[in-house]
Design a protein around this motif. Structure first.
Motif, mmCIF file in Angstrom:
data_model
loop_
_atom_site.group_PDB
_atom_site.id
_atom_site.type_symbol
_atom_site.label_atom_id
_atom_site.label_comp_id
_atom_site.label_asym_id
_atom_site.label_seq_id
_atom_site.Cartn_x
_atom_site.Cartn_y
_atom_site.Cartn_z
ATOM 1 N N UNK A 23 0.753 -1.258 -0.041
ATOM 2 C CA UNK A 23 0.070 -0.006 -0.051
ATOM 3 C C UNK A 23 0.850 1.235 0.032
ATOM 4 N N UNK A 24 2.102 1.245 0.033
ATOM 5 C CA UNK A 24 2.899 2.180 0.106
ATOM 6 C C UNK A 24 4.306 1.934 -0.404
ATOM 7 N N UNK A 25 5.088 3.100 -0.716
ATOM 8 C CA UNK A 25 6.437 3.111 -1.268
ATOM 9 C C UNK A 25 7.133 2.628 -0.293
ATOM 10 N N UNK A 26 7.087 2.877 0.869
ATOM 11 C CA UNK A 26 8.248 2.563 2.014
ATOM 12 C C UNK A 26 7.738 0.916 2.195
ATOM 13 N N UNK A 27 6.274 0.423 2.230
ATOM 14 C CA UNK A 27 6.324 -0.898 2.367
ATOM 15 C C UNK A 27 6.938 -1.773 1.414
ATOM 16 N N UNK A 31 9.701 -4.724 1.612
ATOM 17 C CA UNK A 31 9.815 -6.179 0.855
ATOM 18 C C UNK A 31 10.921 -6.426 0.116
ATOM 19 N N UNK A 32 11.229 -5.560 -0.801
ATOM 20 C CA UNK A 32 12.121 -5.389 -1.781
ATOM 21 C C UNK A 32 13.692 -5.838 -1.177
ATOM 22 N N UNK A 111 10.062 -26.063 -10.546
ATOM 23 C CA UNK A 111 10.966 -25.238 -11.291
ATOM 24 C C UNK A 111 11.646 -23.950 -10.549
ATOM 25 N N UNK A 112 12.884 -23.652 -11.291
ATOM 26 C CA UNK A 112 13.441 -22.349 -10.413
ATOM 27 C C UNK A 112 12.511 -21.003 -11.256
ATOM 28 N N UNK A 113 12.207 -20.206 -10.390
ATOM 29 C CA UNK A 113 11.379 -19.125 -10.788
ATOM 30 C C UNK A 113 12.428 -18.125 -11.385
ATOM 31 N N UNK A 114 11.967 -17.737 -12.465
ATOM 32 C CA UNK A 114 12.899 -16.702 -13.347
ATOM 33 C C UNK A 114 12.280 -15.083 -13.219
ATOM 34 N N UNK A 115 13.406 -14.449 -13.430
ATOM 35 C CA UNK A 115 13.125 -13.002 -13.171
ATOM 36 C C UNK A 115 12.089 -12.452 -14.393
ATOM 37 N N UNK A 116 11.290 -11.811 -14.182
ATOM 38 C CA UNK A 116 10.368 -10.998 -15.293
ATOM 39 C C UNK A 116 10.346 -9.546 -14.838
ATOM 40 N N UNK A 117 9.260 -8.836 -15.717
ATOM 41 C CA UNK A 117 9.012 -7.411 -15.399
ATOM 42 C C UNK A 117 7.786 -7.195 -14.446
ATOM 43 N N UNK A 118 7.218 -8.418 -14.169
ATOM 44 C CA UNK A 118 6.038 -8.244 -13.342
ATOM 45 C C UNK A 118 6.566 -8.005 -11.877
ATOM 46 N N UNK A 119 5.956 -7.055 -10.980
ATOM 47 C CA UNK A 119 6.311 -6.952 -9.847
ATOM 48 C C UNK A 119 7.767 -6.704 -9.730
ATOM 49 N N UNK A 120 8.127 -5.585 -10.271
ATOM 50 C CA UNK A 120 9.787 -5.063 -10.231
ATOM 51 C C UNK A 120 10.392 -4.919 -9.071
ATOM 52 N N UNK A 121 9.750 -4.718 -7.929
ATOM 53 C CA UNK A 121 10.243 -4.553 -6.527
ATOM 54 C C UNK A 121 10.558 -5.973 -5.828
ATOM 55 N N UNK A 122 10.135 -6.875 -6.548
ATOM 56 C CA UNK A 122 10.315 -8.479 -5.753
ATOM 57 C C UNK A 122 11.556 -9.071 -6.856
ATOM 58 N N UNK A 123 12.670 -9.224 -6.186
ATOM 59 C CA UNK A 123 13.698 -9.849 -6.985
ATOM 60 C C UNK A 123 13.236 -11.685 -6.766
ATOM 61 N N UNK A 124 12.756 -11.980 -7.658
ATOM 62 C CA UNK A 124 12.280 -13.491 -7.806
ATOM 63 C C UNK A 124 13.239 -14.607 -7.630
ATOM 64 N N UNK A 125 14.496 -14.303 -8.137
ATOM 65 C CA UNK A 125 15.582 -15.132 -8.097
ATOM 66 C C UNK A 125 16.039 -15.454 -6.543
#
Length: 224
Positions: A23-27, A31-32, A111-125
């Motif tokens: 809900x916020x930039x800080x939040x 997470x990121x 499988x291993x999750x790969x990076x994508x452009x969805x939810x850019x603040x989440x480093x999926x790797x």
């Protein structure tokens, strides 16, 4: 499709957090950078003080979102499983053959999750690494039964139920569908860990993935 995915929201059980970090930039920064930091130093060494130093914010501001680092781990773990569930539903919905659908489902959850452009603040790797190395710490606690009653693990359990249903669709007479489903999901994390750290006691490697192993296991177990 890109517009559809850009509006996607991953829902995490509300009781896990004090304030929704989405809900916020800080939040989102919490997470990121918590994902990056836990991946770098491990969950045991991770503290809100260290996270606060990383994001340039007071430790108290993090407590406005999560009451403990355990709850933060529950959040990112739940987020991971919700993302896996989304892929599971999206990539199997048009498969009509029950055997093919089960094989695809096992491939997805293992499988291993790969990076994508969805939810850019989440480093999926990095998040994938955390789940492999730290996921069990989210439930191997004295409070697990109460947290389970409060729905903290509902997404993870829902994935197990989905795989169980696919097993029964492919092999209606199989007696141990829930056990096989949970073994595939938990076992894949263990095999990823062994592949990276104890290669001599697993056949999984750069060419034989946990997906290959568990697809083989399921097909032979279910006699498909």
């Amino acid at each position: 499709m890109k517009n559809l995915l850009s509006n996607l929201k991953i829902a995490v059980p509300e009781k896990i957090y004090v304030k929704d970090p989405e809900s916020s930039i800080l939040g989102k920064r919490i997470i990121e950078h918590s994902i990056i930091l836990i991946n770098d130093i491990g969950f045991d060494s991770f503290t809100f003080k260290k996270l606060g130093e990383k994001i340039g914010s007071n430790e108290s501001s993090i407590y406005r979102y999560f009451e403990s680092k355990h709850k933060l781990l529950l959040y990112i773990s739940s987020w991971y499983w919700a993302w896996v569930e989304y892929q599971l539903v999206f990539e199997t919905h048009s498969i009509s053959n029950d055997k093919d659908k089960l094989i695809k489902a096992i491939e997805i959850v293992c499988r291993t999750i790969k990076e994508d452009i969805i939810f850019p603040h989440i480093n999926k790797g990095a998040l994938n690494n955390i789940i492999i190395n730290e996921n069990s710490k989210s439930f191997l606690t004295k409070e697990v039964d109460q947290e389970n009653k409060e729905g903290y693990f509902i997404i993870y359990k829902r994935i197990v139920e989905r795989i169980k249903d696919m097993i029964l669709n492919a092999a209606p007479n199989y007696e141990f569908a829930s056990s096989l489903a949970s073994t595939i999901i938990e076992g894949s994390l263990h095999q990823h860990f062994l592949k990276d750290h104890f290669a001599s006691i697993t056949n999984c490697n750069q060419h034989i993935t946990p997906s290959v192993f568990f697809i083989n296991l399921a097909i032979n177990t279910l006699k498909l």
